[in-house]
Design a protein around this motif. Structure first.
Motif, PDB file in Angstrom:
ATOM      1  N   PHE A  48      36.544  57.893  44.059  1.00  0.00           N
ATOM      2  CA  PHE A  48      37.801  58.232  44.047  1.00  0.00           C
ATOM      3  C   PHE A  48      38.633  59.639  43.355  1.00  0.00           C
TER       4      PHE A  48
ATOM      5  N   ASN B 101      39.829  53.236  48.741  1.00  0.00           N
ATOM      6  CA  ASN B 101      39.356  54.776  48.613  1.00  0.00           C
ATOM      7  C   ASN B 101      39.839  55.341  50.084  1.00  0.00           C
TER       8      ASN B 101
ATOM      9  N   THR C 106      45.142  56.512  44.881  1.00  0.00           N
ATOM     10  CA  THR C 106      43.951  56.896  44.093  1.00  0.00           C
ATOM     11  C   THR C 106      44.108  56.462  42.771  1.00  0.00           C
TER      12      THR C 106
END
Length: 637
Positions: free
Chosen positions: A92, A55, A73
């Protein structure tokens, strides 16, 4: 520092704390930290550590390349969904929203962020709110963005999250800067820097805040301070590869160098801004880069080059480009460039588009004001507030009706006085032998009128002090000032050599001194009467005196907020049968100085008096506010 040692500063899977989070636990690394994260996240055997690294990798890649950031992502979202980890899926999604909004996909960004809000923990919400605020800001809804930033600030204070507090102050600073409230913007930006520096971490948002504070100093014409903050921001941006912040700073450096007439440095800064905008593949950054270059070319007088740069800036802004703030600036500068190149039709079209965008921004702010009221109270409080507001509206209408009646009575008194003076003039022509007696009578009439008007003024003053409603009290005080401006004319008449005309320059000086004293602004606002001595008959002097009273009151109330210093100029000249009246100030302009274009009683009075004098009014807001009038000069027989 060797690559192995540098990696061990961030990742060490043999230790209990295997991941020192970048820009949270440490900032002791360089531009290659993303390579370390990219190599390390697949090696983690613990899901939460892997998700954390991935992340951060995705989020900070958005500072260099949006497409690559989005790819990481999507990989994170796929992994979290396979693991049925809703919390990390939401985190996310926050990163995804941050990337999408910078890709100009504002509606998609809002949808993703609102979805993430339902999945993450309370401590994650300040970041969600921050990104939602950026979406509103990019859509030109500055009031909505400010509300979200304030909500973020309150939540971060509740959580005792200093970094989130600093980000909220930084965002408020940037919004105040966009609204041209530069002193307030600087205050909030410096508050943010104090909190960031207490953390001891030089992260992305600290870097951005340095840029924002530099913008505030630039707007306040403190160029050396602005340059110091820009250079500090550039040093951090180059160390960690924050291409987005570097692009921002170099855009501002174009403006700074152009204002300092160092156009070679401005060109170099523009090239750097475009370089980083292209590396990011970010149309928003590229649009602003070409805007800054076009602005610099305008200042240099290179209007053809400016037209090319500004048209390129506008072309980059697609149809769904959300930020009307910067788009309006582009059209404003394009209008200047066309005008400078004598292409007046194209200049008019550009300025028309600029005005349209400005109005859209203003409408968004008005809508947000209503939304703010709706979100501040629960259902019961809303109903109670609506009832109170309805009662206040009824009372306000009743008071407005009363004020209209009083105004009508005052007008009748003025007409009666006018008829009395005219009658006396006719008698003076017929009874020459009684000239001395009639002169004494006229002087006594003016004296009494002046005294009566001062009594009315005093009564209005006393009554306003007893009124609790601030709007009514303000209206009564305005009426007091109007009555006093008329009484000053009558005072000039009975004290002067002529009973039918007064000298306007001295009258304007006295009226200006009176109004400045009323507002307690004698130490910060000056009034200049740039005119020769000019005699006007009372029928013309009274309406002009009332008009100038309204404009001076308006300037002192709105043009110089926060006790700033300023200058008001008054000029009245005679050309044939025409009178030219100009009243201008160097205040903040229309954003904070709306009354001349409003619909209040003062505006109606100015318009009525202008029509009474067979005149016309024009308004200019380029540097402060300037109002000009042309009247027919019907000299008394």
């Amino acid at each position: 520092m060797s690559p192995e040692l540098l990696q061990s500063q961030i990742i060490d899977f043999t230790s209990e704390n295997s991941y020192n989070r970048v820009f949270v636990d440490t900032d002791n690394f360089g531009i290659s930290y993303l390579d370390i994260l990219e190599r390390s996240y697949p090696l983690s055997e613990i899901d939460t550590i892997q998700f954390n690294i991935l992340n951060d990798l995705a989020y900070y890649w958005h500072t260099r390349n949006l497409t690559k950031a989005l790819d990481f992502t999507k990989e994170g979202l796929q992994l979290t969904r396979e693991k049925h980890d809703t919390l990390w899926e939401g985190r996310f999604q926050i990163t995804e929203g941050a990337i999408l909004l910078r890709m100009e996909k504002l509606d998609s960004a809002r949808f993703v962020l609102e979805s993430a809000m339902k999945k993450v923990l309370k401590k994650d919400l300040p970041l969600v709110y921050t990104q939602l605020g950026y979406v509103s800001e990019r859509q030109g809804k500055l009031d909505k963005a400010a509300d979200i930033a304030m909500e973020t600030l309150l939540l971060s204070q509740e959580l005792n999250d200093k970094r989130a507090m600093a980000v909220a102050f930084s965002d408020l600073s940037n919004l105040f800067w966009k609204q041209s409230r530069f002193e307030k913007a600087l205050e909030y930006g410096l508050k943010a820097l104090v909190l960031f520096e207490e953390r001891g971490i030089s992260d992305l948002d600290y870097d951005f805040t340095l840029y924002v504070v530099g913008n505030c100093y630039l707007a306040l014409n403190k160029h050396e301070e602005a340059l110091n903050y820009y250079e500090h921001s550039i040093a951090i941006g180059e160390r960690y590869g924050f291409f987005n912040n570097l692009c921002d700073v170099y855009i501002s450096m174009v403006y700074l160098n152009a204002y300092l007439n160092d156009f070679d440095a401005a060109v170099l800064a523009g090239h750097n801004a475009i370089k980083y905008g292209e590396l990011l593949d970010n149309n928003f950054m590229l649009m602003r880069s070409w805007l800054s270059i076009g602005t610099s070319q305008n200042l240099q007088g290179k209007y053809i080059s400016a037209i090319e740069s500004l048209e390129r800036s506008i072309d980059i802004a697609t149809d769904d480009f959300g930020d009307d703030f910067y788009l309006s600036q582009a059209y404003e500068e394009l209008g200047k460039a066309y005008a400078g190149n004598h292409n007046y039709r194209e200049a008019y079209q550009a300025y028309a588009e600029y005005d349209k965008l400005e109005k859209e921004i203003f409408t968004a702010e008005a809508d947000q004001h209503i939304s703010l009221l709706l979100t501040e109270f629960d259902v019961a409080q809303k109903e109670s507030t609506i009832m109170v507001q309805e009662n206040q509206i009824k009372k306000q209408r009743s008071r407005q009706t009363l004020m209209i009646l009083i105004g009508g009575l005052l007008l009748m008194i003025l007409l009666l006085l006018y008829n009395t003076i005219q009658t006396n003039k006719k008698k003076n022509r017929l009874l020459k032998k009684q000239n001395d007696e009639k002169e004494f009578l006229l002087k006594e009439i003016h004296h009494r009128v002046k005294n009566n008007l001062e009594i009315v003024s005093s009564l209005l003053s006393l009554q306003s002090e007893q009124v609790l409603d601030l709007k009514v009290a303000d209206a009564m005080q305005k009426s007091q000032h109007r009555v006093h401006s008329m009484s000053m004319i009558h005072q000039k008449l009975y004290q002067g050599k002529s009973f039918s005309s007064i000298e306007m320059k001295e009258y304007f000086k006295n009226l200006g001194s009176y109004i400045i004293d009323i507002f307690g602004a004698s130490d910060r606002v000056q009034i200049q009467c740039e005119m020769k001595e000019l005699q006007l008959d009372v029928d013309t002097a009274i309406p002009i005196g009332l008009i100038v009273n309204e404009l001076l009151t308006n300037s002192l109330k709105y043009a110089f907020p926060e006790n700033r210093k300023g200058l008001i100029k008054i000029s009245l000249t005679e050309s044939g049968n025409q009178l030219h009246l100009d009243v201008s100030d160097n205040g903040v302009g229309k954003n904070h100085h709306e009354n001349i274009g409003g619909t209040g009683f003062g505006t109606q009075l100015v318009e009525l008096l202008t029509r009474q004098l067979e005149g016309k009014m024009s308004l200019s807001i380029k540097k402060g506010t300037a109002v000009s009038f042309e009247f027919q000069n019907h000299k008394a027989a």
